[in-house]
Scaffold this motif. Structure first.
Motif, PDB file in Angstrom:
ATOM      1  N   ARG A  22       0.819  -1.218   0.000  1.00  0.00           N
ATOM      2  CA  ARG A  22       0.000   0.000   0.000  1.00  0.00           C
ATOM      3  C   ARG A  22       0.851   1.266   0.000  1.00  0.00           C
ATOM      4  O   ARG A  22       1.910   1.316   0.609  1.00  0.00           O
ATOM      5  CB  ARG A  22      -0.916   0.017   1.216  1.00  0.00           C
ATOM      6  N   VAL A  23       0.310   2.286  -0.654  1.00  0.00           N
ATOM      7  CA  VAL A  23       0.919   3.615  -0.662  1.00  0.00           C
ATOM      8  C   VAL A  23       0.202   4.504   0.349  1.00  0.00           C
ATOM      9  O   VAL A  23       0.809   5.367   0.970  1.00  0.00           O
ATOM     10  CB  VAL A  23       0.812   4.237  -2.080  1.00  0.00           C
ATOM     11  N   ARG A  24      -1.102   4.279   0.532  1.00  0.00           N
ATOM     12  CA  ARG A  24      -1.931   5.088   1.418  1.00  0.00           C
ATOM     13  C   ARG A  24      -3.031   4.210   2.003  1.00  0.00           C
ATOM     14  O   ARG A  24      -3.244   3.122   1.489  1.00  0.00           O
ATOM     15  CB  ARG A  24      -2.523   6.281   0.646  1.00  0.00           C
ATOM     16  N   PRO A  25      -3.710   4.670   3.044  1.00  0.00           N
ATOM     17  CA  PRO A  25      -3.467   5.885   3.839  1.00  0.00           C
ATOM     18  C   PRO A  25      -2.183   5.743   4.663  1.00  0.00           C
ATOM     19  O   PRO A  25      -1.634   4.629   4.771  1.00  0.00           O
ATOM     20  CB  PRO A  25      -4.707   5.960   4.727  1.00  0.00           C
ATOM     21  N   PRO A  26      -1.732   6.850   5.253  1.00  0.00           N
ATOM     22  CA  PRO A  26      -0.455   6.829   5.978  1.00  0.00           C
ATOM     23  C   PRO A  26      -0.317   5.703   6.999  1.00  0.00           C
ATOM     24  O   PRO A  26       0.746   5.089   7.103  1.00  0.00           O
ATOM     25  CB  PRO A  26      -0.406   8.198   6.661  1.00  0.00           C
ATOM     26  N   GLU A  27      -1.403   5.374   7.701  1.00  0.00           N
ATOM     27  CA  GLU A  27      -1.307   4.332   8.739  1.00  0.00           C
ATOM     28  C   GLU A  27      -1.138   2.932   8.153  1.00  0.00           C
ATOM     29  O   GLU A  27      -0.745   2.005   8.860  1.00  0.00           O
ATOM     30  CB  GLU A  27      -2.511   4.387   9.692  1.00  0.00           C
ATOM     31  N   LEU A  28      -1.414   2.760   6.852  1.00  0.00           N
ATOM     32  CA  LEU A  28      -1.246   1.446   6.216  1.00  0.00           C
ATOM     33  C   LEU A  28      -0.151   1.442   5.156  1.00  0.00           C
ATOM     34  O   LEU A  28       0.175   0.386   4.607  1.00  0.00           O
ATOM     35  CB  LEU A  28      -2.570   0.993   5.574  1.00  0.00           C
ATOM     36  N   ALA A  29       0.419   2.590   4.866  1.00  0.00           N
ATOM     37  CA  ALA A  29       1.464   2.688   3.836  1.00  0.00           C
ATOM     38  C   ALA A  29       2.633   1.765   4.171  1.00  0.00           C
ATOM     39  O   ALA A  29       3.070   1.697   5.316  1.00  0.00           O
ATOM     40  CB  ALA A  29       1.939   4.128   3.703  1.00  0.00           C
ATOM     41  N   GLY A  30       3.101   1.040   3.160  1.00  0.00           N
ATOM     42  CA  GLY A  30       4.218   0.121   3.349  1.00  0.00           C
ATOM     43  C   GLY A  30       3.811  -1.282   3.741  1.00  0.00           C
ATOM     44  O   GLY A  30       4.613  -2.212   3.670  1.00  0.00           O
ATOM     45  N   ARG A  31       2.549  -1.466   4.156  1.00  0.00           N
ATOM     46  CA  ARG A  31       2.075  -2.800   4.526  1.00  0.00           C
ATOM     47  C   ARG A  31       1.488  -3.477   3.292  1.00  0.00           C
ATOM     48  O   ARG A  31       1.185  -2.842   2.300  1.00  0.00           O
ATOM     49  CB  ARG A  31       1.053  -2.689   5.657  1.00  0.00           C
ATOM     50  N   TRP A  32       1.327  -4.775   3.365  1.00  0.00           N
ATOM     51  CA  TRP A  32       0.933  -5.584   2.222  1.00  0.00           C
ATOM     52  C   TRP A  32      -0.506  -6.057   2.330  1.00  0.00           C
ATOM     53  O   TRP A  32      -1.021  -6.271   3.422  1.00  0.00           O
ATOM     54  CB  TRP A  32       1.876  -6.776   2.092  1.00  0.00           C
ATOM     55  N   GLU A  33      -1.142  -6.227   1.158  1.00  0.00           N
ATOM     56  CA  GLU A  33      -2.545  -6.646   1.093  1.00  0.00           C
ATOM     57  C   GLU A  33      -2.784  -7.437  -0.177  1.00  0.00           C
ATOM     58  O   GLU A  33      -1.955  -7.455  -1.087  1.00  0.00           O
ATOM     59  CB  GLU A  33      -3.460  -5.421   1.097  1.00  0.00           C
ATOM     60  N   PRO A  96       2.536  -2.619 -10.600  1.00  0.00           N
ATOM     61  CA  PRO A  96       1.962  -1.812  -9.509  1.00  0.00           C
ATOM     62  C   PRO A  96       1.568  -0.404  -9.958  1.00  0.00           C
ATOM     63  O   PRO A  96       2.364   0.509  -9.933  1.00  0.00           O
ATOM     64  CB  PRO A  96       3.088  -1.766  -8.481  1.00  0.00           C
ATOM     65  N   ARG A  97       0.318  -0.235 -10.370  1.00  0.00           N
ATOM     66  CA  ARG A  97      -0.170   1.084 -10.777  1.00  0.00           C
ATOM     67  C   ARG A  97      -0.656   1.897  -9.589  1.00  0.00           C
ATOM     68  O   ARG A  97      -0.559   3.109  -9.598  1.00  0.00           O
ATOM     69  CB  ARG A  97      -1.320   0.942 -11.770  1.00  0.00           C
ATOM     70  N   ASP A  98      -1.244   1.220  -8.614  1.00  0.00           N
ATOM     71  CA  ASP A  98      -1.836   1.908  -7.466  1.00  0.00           C
ATOM     72  C   ASP A  98      -1.160   1.485  -6.162  1.00  0.00           C
ATOM     73  O   ASP A  98      -1.655   1.777  -5.090  1.00  0.00           O
ATOM     74  CB  ASP A  98      -3.343   1.590  -7.418  1.00  0.00           C
ATOM     75  N   HIS A  99      -0.052   0.777  -6.284  1.00  0.00           N
ATOM     76  CA  HIS A  99       0.677   0.282  -5.120  1.00  0.00           C
ATOM     77  C   HIS A  99       2.153   0.621  -5.260  1.00  0.00           C
ATOM     78  O   HIS A  99       2.640   0.876  -6.360  1.00  0.00           O
ATOM     79  CB  HIS A  99       0.514  -1.241  -4.981  1.00  0.00           C
ATOM     80  N   GLN A 100       2.854   0.590  -4.138  1.00  0.00           N
ATOM     81  CA  GLN A 100       4.292   0.854  -4.128  1.00  0.00           C
ATOM     82  C   GLN A 100       5.060  -0.272  -4.816  1.00  0.00           C
ATOM     83  O   GLN A 100       6.019  -0.043  -5.537  1.00  0.00           O
ATOM     84  CB  GLN A 100       4.737   1.007  -2.674  1.00  0.00           C
ATOM     85  N   ALA A 101       4.629  -1.517  -4.575  1.00  0.00           N
ATOM     86  CA  ALA A 101       5.319  -2.681  -5.127  1.00  0.00           C
ATOM     87  C   ALA A 101       4.372  -3.875  -5.131  1.00  0.00           C
ATOM     88  O   ALA A 101       3.352  -3.877  -4.444  1.00  0.00           O
ATOM     89  CB  ALA A 101       6.554  -3.008  -4.288  1.00  0.00           C
ATOM     90  N   LEU A 102       4.745  -4.890  -5.927  1.00  0.00           N
ATOM     91  CA  LEU A 102       4.041  -6.168  -5.946  1.00  0.00           C
ATOM     92  C   LEU A 102       5.078  -7.250  -5.702  1.00  0.00           C
ATOM     93  O   LEU A 102       6.245  -7.082  -6.044  1.00  0.00           O
ATOM     94  CB  LEU A 102       3.401  -6.425  -7.320  1.00  0.00           C
ATOM     95  N   ARG A 103       4.636  -8.359  -5.118  1.00  0.00           N
ATOM     96  CA  ARG A 103       5.539  -9.503  -5.007  1.00  0.00           C
ATOM     97  C   ARG A 103       4.730 -10.786  -4.894  1.00  0.00           C
ATOM     98  O   ARG A 103       3.567 -10.765  -4.474  1.00  0.00           O
ATOM     99  CB  ARG A 103       6.517  -9.355  -3.850  1.00  0.00           C
ATOM    100  N   TRP A 104       5.344 -11.872  -5.309  1.00  0.00           N
ATOM    101  CA  TRP A 104       4.739 -13.198  -5.221  1.00  0.00           C
ATOM    102  C   TRP A 104       5.293 -13.875  -3.983  1.00  0.00           C
ATOM    103  O   TRP A 104       6.500 -13.890  -3.784  1.00  0.00           O
ATOM    104  CB  TRP A 104       5.069 -14.021  -6.468  1.00  0.00           C
ATOM    105  N   VAL A 105       4.412 -14.417  -3.138  1.00  0.00           N
ATOM    106  CA  VAL A 105       4.867 -15.093  -1.923  1.00  0.00           C
ATOM    107  C   VAL A 105       4.323 -16.518  -1.863  1.00  0.00           C
ATOM    108  O   VAL A 105       3.242 -16.797  -2.359  1.00  0.00           O
ATOM    109  CB  VAL A 105       4.486 -14.322  -0.628  1.00  0.00           C
ATOM    110  N   THR A 106       5.108 -17.382  -1.254  1.00  0.00           N
ATOM    111  CA  THR A 106       4.714 -18.780  -1.094  1.00  0.00           C
ATOM    112  C   THR A 106       3.986 -18.947   0.240  1.00  0.00           C
ATOM    113  O   THR A 106       4.003 -18.042   1.094  1.00  0.00           O
ATOM    114  CB  THR A 106       5.953 -19.692  -1.086  1.00  0.00           C
ATOM    115  N   ALA A 107       3.405 -20.121   0.435  1.00  0.00           N
ATOM    116  CA  ALA A 107       2.728 -20.421   1.703  1.00  0.00           C
ATOM    117  C   ALA A 107       3.689 -20.273   2.876  1.00  0.00           C
ATOM    118  O   ALA A 107       3.326 -19.751   3.929  1.00  0.00           O
ATOM    119  CB  ALA A 107       2.138 -21.828   1.665  1.00  0.00           C
TER     120      ALA A 107
END
Length: 130
Positions: A22-33, A96-107
């Motif tokens: 996430r890029v925004r909001p500030p309290e969630l920026a940098g976290r993943w979803e 990532p058009r609306d996000h800071q970054a994308l990544r693929w994660v395993t289980a």
């Protein structure tokens, strides 16, 4: 007032799931979803999810197939419900058009991700899906 539904995509490709920073909001920026967004009036949940993935990831509607639900609904507050769907990436490369970054994660990596709090509710279901 009706409940606002927010849909999230568990884009699964082989043994991995796509997560977006996430890029925004500030309290969630940098976290993943899981990517996704709000369902517009008169729009079906799968259609909303396809639209959001086109907007947020630069994919085409034919690049993805929205499948069955993943896990249980998560109440964000008294007016908003978060709902996840399995999505298959048929072709194309997400960007990532609306996000800071994308990544693929395993289980095995799911619990190492700094998730937004709401999406943590699906970790067990994601692990089973992978």
């Amino acid at each position: 007032m009706p409940t606002q539904i927010v849909v999230a995509a568990a884009v699964i490709c082989g043994p991995t799931v796509l997560v977006a920073q996430r890029v925004r909001p500030p309290e969630l920026a940098g976290r993943w979803e899981l990517p996704g967004g709000k369902v517009a009036p008169g729009e079906t949940e799968p259609d909303a999810l396809a639209r959001e993935l086109v907007e947020e990831l630069g994919l085409q509607r034919g690049d993805i197939a929205v499948g069955e639900r993943l896990g249980a609904d998560i109440a964000l507050n008294e007016k908003t419900t978060l709902r996840a769907y399995r999505v298959r990436l048929l072709r194309g490369e997400p960007h990532p058009r609306d996000h800071q970054a994308l990544r693929w994660v395993t289980a095995a990596e799911l619990h190492d991700v700094d998730w937004v709090p709401a999406d943590r509710g699906w970790l067990e279901d994601l692990a089973k899906a992978l």
